[in-house]
Structure formats: structure tokens, C-alpha cells
Design a protein around this motif. Sequence first.
Motif, mmCIF file in Angstrom:
data_model
loop_
_atom_site.group_PDB
_atom_site.id
_atom_site.type_symbol
_atom_site.label_atom_id
_atom_site.label_comp_id
_atom_site.label_asym_id
_atom_site.label_seq_id
_atom_site.Cartn_x
_atom_site.Cartn_y
_atom_site.Cartn_z
ATOM 1 N N GLU A 434 -1.147 -16.875 -18.370
ATOM 2 C CA GLU A 434 -1.686 -15.884 -19.321
ATOM 3 C C GLU A 434 -3.093 -16.297 -19.780
ATOM 4 O O GLU A 434 -3.987 -15.465 -19.891
ATOM 5 N N GLY A 435 -3.241 -17.583 -20.044
ATOM 6 C CA GLY A 435 -4.539 -18.098 -20.514
ATOM 7 C C GLY A 435 -5.621 -17.872 -19.473
ATOM 8 O O GLY A 435 -6.729 -17.454 -19.793
ATOM 9 N N ARG A 436 -5.283 -18.139 -18.198
ATOM 10 C CA ARG A 436 -6.293 -17.989 -17.145
ATOM 11 C C ARG A 436 -6.711 -16.532 -16.976
ATOM 12 O O ARG A 436 -7.905 -16.241 -16.822
ATOM 13 N N VAL A 437 -5.741 -15.632 -17.039
ATOM 14 C CA VAL A 437 -6.077 -14.200 -16.922
ATOM 15 C C VAL A 437 -7.001 -13.809 -18.087
ATOM 16 O O VAL A 437 -8.035 -13.149 -17.908
ATOM 17 N N ALA A 438 -6.644 -14.261 -19.279
ATOM 18 C CA ALA A 438 -7.432 -13.910 -20.475
ATOM 19 C C ALA A 438 -8.852 -14.476 -20.370
ATOM 20 O O ALA A 438 -9.840 -13.758 -20.593
ATOM 21 N N LEU A 439 -8.964 -15.749 -20.011
ATOM 22 C CA LEU A 439 -10.295 -16.379 -19.987
ATOM 23 C C LEU A 439 -11.165 -15.797 -18.872
ATOM 24 O O LEU A 439 -12.384 -15.653 -19.037
ATOM 25 N N ASP A 440 -10.531 -15.455 -17.773
ATOM 26 C CA ASP A 440 -11.296 -14.841 -16.685
ATOM 27 C C ASP A 440 -11.919 -13.518 -17.166
ATOM 28 O O ASP A 440 -13.091 -13.236 -16.926
ATOM 29 N N GLU A 441 -11.107 -12.743 -17.891
ATOM 30 C CA GLU A 441 -11.614 -11.466 -18.418
ATOM 31 C C GLU A 441 -12.724 -11.712 -19.457
ATOM 32 O O GLU A 441 -13.721 -10.994 -19.491
ATOM 33 N N LEU A 442 -12.542 -12.770 -20.251
ATOM 34 C CA LEU A 442 -13.543 -13.072 -21.287
ATOM 35 C C LEU A 442 -14.895 -13.435 -20.662
ATOM 36 O O LEU A 442 -15.948 -13.031 -21.178
ATOM 37 N N THR A 443 -14.870 -14.194 -19.578
ATOM 38 C CA THR A 443 -16.157 -14.565 -18.962
ATOM 39 C C THR A 443 -16.893 -13.317 -18.481
ATOM 40 O O THR A 443 -18.120 -13.302 -18.439
ATOM 41 N N GLN A 444 -16.125 -12.273 -18.157
ATOM 42 C CA GLN A 444 -16.793 -11.015 -17.762
ATOM 43 C C GLN A 444 -17.348 -10.303 -18.996
ATOM 44 O O GLN A 444 -18.493 -9.847 -18.999
ATOM 45 N N ILE A 445 -16.539 -10.241 -20.068
ATOM 46 C CA ILE A 445 -17.028 -9.574 -21.303
ATOM 47 C C ILE A 445 -18.312 -10.250 -21.785
ATOM 48 O O ILE A 445 -19.262 -9.600 -22.200
ATOM 49 N N LEU A 446 -18.347 -11.583 -21.708
ATOM 50 C CA LEU A 446 -19.488 -12.323 -22.262
ATOM 51 C C LEU A 446 -20.526 -12.699 -21.199
ATOM 52 O O LEU A 446 -21.489 -13.423 -21.502
ATOM 53 N N SER A 447 -20.332 -12.232 -19.975
ATOM 54 C CA SER A 447 -21.257 -12.551 -18.854
ATOM 55 C C SER A 447 -21.556 -14.050 -18.764
ATOM 56 O O SER A 447 -22.720 -14.457 -18.740
ATOM 57 N N LEU A 448 -20.526 -14.846 -18.700
ATOM 58 C CA LEU A 448 -20.729 -16.297 -18.716
ATOM 59 C C LEU A 448 -20.742 -16.931 -17.327
ATOM 60 O O LEU A 448 -21.014 -18.124 -17.202
ATOM 61 N N GLY A 449 -20.401 -16.167 -16.320
ATOM 62 C CA GLY A 449 -20.292 -16.778 -14.993
ATOM 63 C C GLY A 449 -19.014 -17.609 -14.928
ATOM 64 O O GLY A 449 -18.161 -17.537 -15.811
ATOM 65 N N SER A 450 -18.895 -18.434 -13.859
ATOM 66 C CA SER A 450 -17.659 -19.205 -13.671
ATOM 67 C C SER A 450 -17.738 -20.544 -14.406
ATOM 68 O O SER A 450 -18.058 -21.565 -13.817
ATOM 69 N N ILE A 451 -17.441 -20.535 -15.694
ATOM 70 C CA ILE A 451 -17.567 -21.782 -16.459
ATOM 71 C C ILE A 451 -16.286 -22.606 -16.431
ATOM 72 O O ILE A 451 -16.282 -23.771 -16.783
ATOM 73 N N TYR A 452 -15.155 -21.998 -16.041
ATOM 74 C CA TYR A 452 -13.877 -22.722 -16.060
ATOM 75 C C TYR A 452 -13.543 -23.273 -14.685
ATOM 76 O O TYR A 452 -13.821 -22.624 -13.666
ATOM 77 N N SER A 453 -12.905 -24.438 -14.644
ATOM 78 C CA SER A 453 -12.559 -25.081 -13.373
ATOM 79 C C SER A 453 -11.684 -24.175 -12.516
ATOM 80 O O SER A 453 -11.831 -24.135 -11.300
ATOM 81 N N PHE A 454 -10.749 -23.430 -13.154
ATOM 82 C CA PHE A 454 -9.843 -22.596 -12.353
ATOM 83 C C PHE A 454 -10.588 -21.445 -11.664
ATOM 84 O O PHE A 454 -10.034 -20.793 -10.778
ATOM 85 N N GLN A 455 -11.828 -21.194 -12.071
ATOM 86 C CA GLN A 455 -12.595 -20.106 -11.444
ATOM 87 C C GLN A 455 -13.409 -20.589 -10.231
ATOM 88 O O GLN A 455 -14.025 -19.800 -9.553
ATOM 89 N N LYS A 456 -13.412 -21.905 -10.030
ATOM 90 C CA LYS A 456 -14.262 -22.445 -8.930
ATOM 91 C C LYS A 456 -13.558 -22.275 -7.592
ATOM 92 O O LYS A 456 -12.356 -22.404 -7.498
#
Length: 456
Positions: A434-456
Motif C-alpha cells: 500500500e505504501g509503495r502504491v501511495a508513494l509512487d502516486e505522490l511522486t507524480q503529484i509532486l513531480s519528484l521523479g524516482s526518489i524511492y529505491s523501489f522505483q529504480k
Amino acid sequence: MKKIEMIVSKTYEVNFDGIVGPTHNFSGLSFGNVASLSHKAGISNPKEAALQGLAKAKALMDLGLYQAVLPPQERPNIEVLRRLGFTGTDEKVMADAFSKNPEVYRSVCSASSMWTANAVTLAPSADTSDHKVHFTPANLNNKFHRSFEHITTSRVLRSIFSDPNHFVHHPALPEGPWFGDEGSANHTRLCREHSGKGVHFFVFGRFAFQTVSEPKRFPARQTFEASQAVARLHGLSADQVVFAQQNPDFIDAGVFHNDVGAVGNEGLYLFHERSYVNQEMIVEELKTKFAKVTGGQLNPICVPEKTVSVQDAIKSYLFNSQVVTLSSNEMVFVAPKESEECAAVRNYLEVLKNDSSNPITQVRFLDVRQSMSNGGGLACLRLRVVLNEEEIKKVNPQIFLSEKRYSELCGWVKKHYRDKLAPDDLADPNLLKEGRVALDELTQILSLGSIYSFQK
Ligand code: SUG
């Protein structure tokens, strides 16, 4: 004679609030932090916590201030568990760590990066020798659950403040107890107005290489050597810095960071009678350097023990308030609800508001009880970044709060966060998903790019 027109760029204090993460829980991880210990093993409400934090940021925005957000970190931190020898799928790593090393497991689940006052110490471009904004992420090495925050913090800050012509990012100070660094919670910049030069007040709890008086009951997290190193890295001259040791008895009573026992804004500094070793000398040094650096007069306000006891200060988190300057130059004292509920503190704030020798004209009370139950008040939840207009233009614009972004973020929290998290729920493998789905969506809302390890 030709008239020279100066274009003066406006400067603002931008508050960067940490968004509370989906694993917000009460694990009692912070020995020396009274609230953290007393709520150990309670049931938390991550959804309420995140919404309270966002509502607080919105209230500050509604006062006309620049307000931004910083994303939560991924928890449980599987990478740390793998470094500690847990192997297999992420689910197996979680299950093994939870059953074999529950203390370690709870530590890697903490949402403690929400307290962004601890994320980093910084110096604005008006103060530094190269006229750039300098950032040093705090190693937070006194508490295991906080000691790995700086890795992601550094990645996030480099992504938001990416222009090397304006921003300098230092690595966190060396590991180990000698350079224990707790970030802006132990650092206050005092100035006449945000655009001018400032004096940097560094507060530490102990000396790493000498045995001088130390607290007996609770740990002193910040060392003198760490504060000195940060001042050096940021290119601050001797005239611009003051170092003070926190009174060991104050730490033993539960004041684990300076921002639990003092608060400053521009030329105003409010502190408790019991705050520092050699307090009178420190205040004199602050006044002298403030006058020299800013050309103005510091307004130090000492709160006597007989008016607000140390115990009431800790219970109410009076000093963990946000004091902010409005465009009218008046100051607002934004305090936690707990301050309103403590008669001595409520009365004191009334006196402060009516006293014309200081610029405070309003007192507001806000509710961040979920965070408070872990010992994190209003001021802990925000990082102050002083930026001029040119620098603001270089910052990722998506992280600034607006009516639209506020409702997007509230919608995101409501969609992804649980409203109940008991200690054993931390082992639920769905929490990671659940956390990964949420954070992935947040990086899109905030245009942060792939800042989390699970996104690499
Ligand atoms: O480091 N609490 C945090 C609170 C940080 C407050 N920040 C400032 N004063 N700026 C800490 O003690 C408690 C986590 C737990 O018990 O689950 C915690 O980490």
C-alpha cells in the motif's frame, strides 16, 4: 550624477512541512522524549495524522505565507533490513525481522521523517561566503530509527533544490556518536528581516571529546563538534555564529531538542529560564553579534520558571510553536492545542500578545495531536528555508502548497492511508505494498521523479 537603480529581490521564509507517512505509529523509540515513551504500543491513526499535518500547513498558507511540503520516506525500510542480513523476498525479510528482531523491525517502520525540522541544517545565501544556500542533512545518529533518514533526505533535497548555481548540498556528518547532528531543531537563524544577514545560533547537548557536564538521565543528542562542523561547512564567520550548551537538567526533564525549549523568529527569541549553561553570557553574545551583523536590536524574552514551569513547557509544547511574520510585519504565535489546554501557558500567551514591547499580535492554536503523541509538535513538522525570489524560481514548483495541491494531497491521503495501525499491523505485508502504491502516486503529484529505491 547618474542615478543607480537597485533591484532588490524579495526574500521569504518558506516552511517545508513533512507529509506524515502511511506507517505513522507509536513504537516508543525515542528514549529521552517523554511523549514517545508514554504512547508506546498505542494504536495510531496515520490518516488523521497526515490530514492534521496538511491542515496545519494550509492554515499557515492561509496566513499569507509561502508553504511547501516534503514527501515521506518508504517504510518499512527493507534496504536496511537486508544490510542487517535478512534475505529472501521482501515479505520474508519483513516476517523474519518482525519475529526475530522486533525492536529493529519497529525501528525500520517509523514514519519519523515527518519531523522535517530534523532533516537538515541550512544557511541562506545572504549569510554564506559563496552566496549560495547550503544544506547539510542531519545524521540523527542518536536514534537507530532516525539514523538512516539522511540517505533519502539528501536525495529529496537534491531533487527539489537541483540548481548548482544556487544550492550546495553537503553530505551528512560522519557516522558515530562524535558528530551527532539533529538538524534545524538545534539551530535558529536570527535576523532583522529575512532578506538581511543573520546570526546563527547553534545549540548542543554535550562535547564529544571532553567530559564536561552532561545529562544523567537522558541522552544529549547533539554534539558541540557537530554544530561547529556545520557552521564551517556553511562558510559562516565567527561573528555570525553563537554556540550554546543546553542545560543538562533541561535535557533530563525531557527537552531533547532546543526547539522543545525555545523558539525564534527574525529578531525575537523566546526561551525558558532553564535553557542554557551560562545563559546570561549567551544572551549577551547573541545581542552583541546580532547588533554587529544586522545593525538591529535583538529582542530576547526569557520565560521564568515561576510563570511557566519546565514541566508545563514540555507538556504544552509552548516553545515548539511557529512564530511567523505577516506582510504587515506583525507576528503570529501559532501554538499547539495542548498550549491552550494548559492554564499557565494560555495565560502567558495572553500576556505576550498584549505586551507592546514585542511584535506578536495574534495567538492561534492548532491540532496536531497524532504527531504530538510521538513528541513532535508544530515546529518539528516544518523546515524553514529562507529563499529569495530568484531561488524560489529554481525550486520544483509542484512542492508549493496551493488550494488545489492541498485538496489533491488530502484526496491522496484519504485514498491510501489506514485509519488504525496497531503494533502488530506493522508486520502486515500489505502495508509495504500500500505504501509503495501511495508513494509512487505522490511522486507524480509532486513531480519528484524516482526518489524511492523501489522505483529504480
Ligand atoms: O526524534 N519522535 C521524534 C520527535 C522529533 C521531534 N522533533 C523536533 N523536536 N524537532 C524524535 O524523538 C518517536 C517515534 C516513536 O516512538 O515511534 C520519534 O521518533
